[in-house]
Design a protein around this motif. Sequence first.
Motif, short mmCIF file in Angstrom:
data_model
loop_
_atom_site.label_atom_id
_atom_site.label_comp_id
_atom_site.label_asym_id
_atom_site.label_seq_id
_atom_site.Cartn_x
_atom_site.Cartn_y
_atom_site.Cartn_z
N TYR A 188 0.69 -1.13 0.03
CA TYR A 188 -0.03 -0.09 -0.02
C TYR A 188 0.78 1.10 0.08
O TYR A 188 1.71 1.29 0.97
CB TYR A 188 -0.79 0.16 1.10
N SER A 193 -3.20 10.95 -4.93
CA SER A 193 -3.84 10.29 -6.09
C SER A 193 -4.29 11.36 -7.10
O SER A 193 -4.95 12.23 -6.77
CB SER A 193 -5.34 9.69 -5.45
N GLY A 220 -10.70 2.52 -0.56
CA GLY A 220 -10.55 2.78 -2.02
C GLY A 220 -11.69 2.55 -2.85
O GLY A 220 -11.83 2.45 -4.14
#
Length: 355
Positions: A188, A193, A220
């Motif tokens: 992870y 993002s 997510g």
Amino acid sequence: MPRMFLLFSGHNDRAVLALCRAFTNRKVDFVLVAGSKSDPILRTTYSDHVAFIRADHVVDLSLFEKARRSISPRYSLVYCSTTEFINSWVLNNRQSLRDLDIEANLPPVDVYNQLTQKSTSPDIVKMICGLSSPSILPWTSPISPCVFKPKSNILQGIVHYPILCFNNDEATHLSSMLDPNDWFVQQYVEGQSHYICAYLSRSGRYHCYWQTNLMQQPNGKSIVLARLGSNPGIDEVKLFRGLSLMGFWGPIMMEIIEGADGHIYFIELNPRFWGPLQLGVDACPEMLDLFIRDAGFDISEYLQTPKPIDGQYWYAWAEGAEMFGCRIYPAAKQYDRSHLQSLLRKHDVFTRGDL
């Protein structure tokens, strides 16, 4: 023969709503199949485009036969890609749909599957533009934080999603419960993002935009707050040329994570329309124009969305942000909680004049 887009609602509702707005603004014909009597699309001004309401969630030829019977035979139908589950059936039943005068409007099945499957897309992206993915961890001794990912999105007729783990006991438990033939486990990665969202045409032309993500549902799931962003350092030309050369065309979204050290990691590809599509409808209308024309439609009229006064385009899903434990990305750290709530309310995809 005139053409009409065929949209299935009840899946990826925010993308369906954004497409309805895009088609309406361009006077492009479309028809909807509602997922159920509680489908949100039935509470919008687009409810008069609904041909029928599905009685169940079964996807088979009879569903498309009913769609065909519900719509005038003077129209050729063009399937619009918004859901992985229905895409999977369409990809494997092109001829049956062609016999109904329904165009699949999807790339070759082998190309689509290589890109959508989480086990094969990392190698393709690395080959095309050199992006690496987070490390694969040993199945028998995964160390948290980590992510368990299905090798294929659909296993035994069920859509599966990544599972995030933040402690070693949970990771060990999952590795004992899941089948390593169907799943793999990955490191992870913390960071910012970004999405690159695009339509790549059959001829290799493309239009794209970057989305900077601010808030995301836990595990997510869906992005609930984002803004128009900028390229963090990807060779876009190389990416889309490589995808085109392998035979892909269509809508596509790629997620990357920009680590604190500036390293960029590939996370996943989605070769279909994405949930926060409204940002693209507002900020990158050329992308929707290319998609519509590539599907054989003419755009004779276009009602353009007004530009924001401050020049910044936003996407928000306020109801989705009510889920406890939403992830806050670094780009959101400049805002306090009250400001984030204000942005969610102001830019909510479901608070426009058509609802």
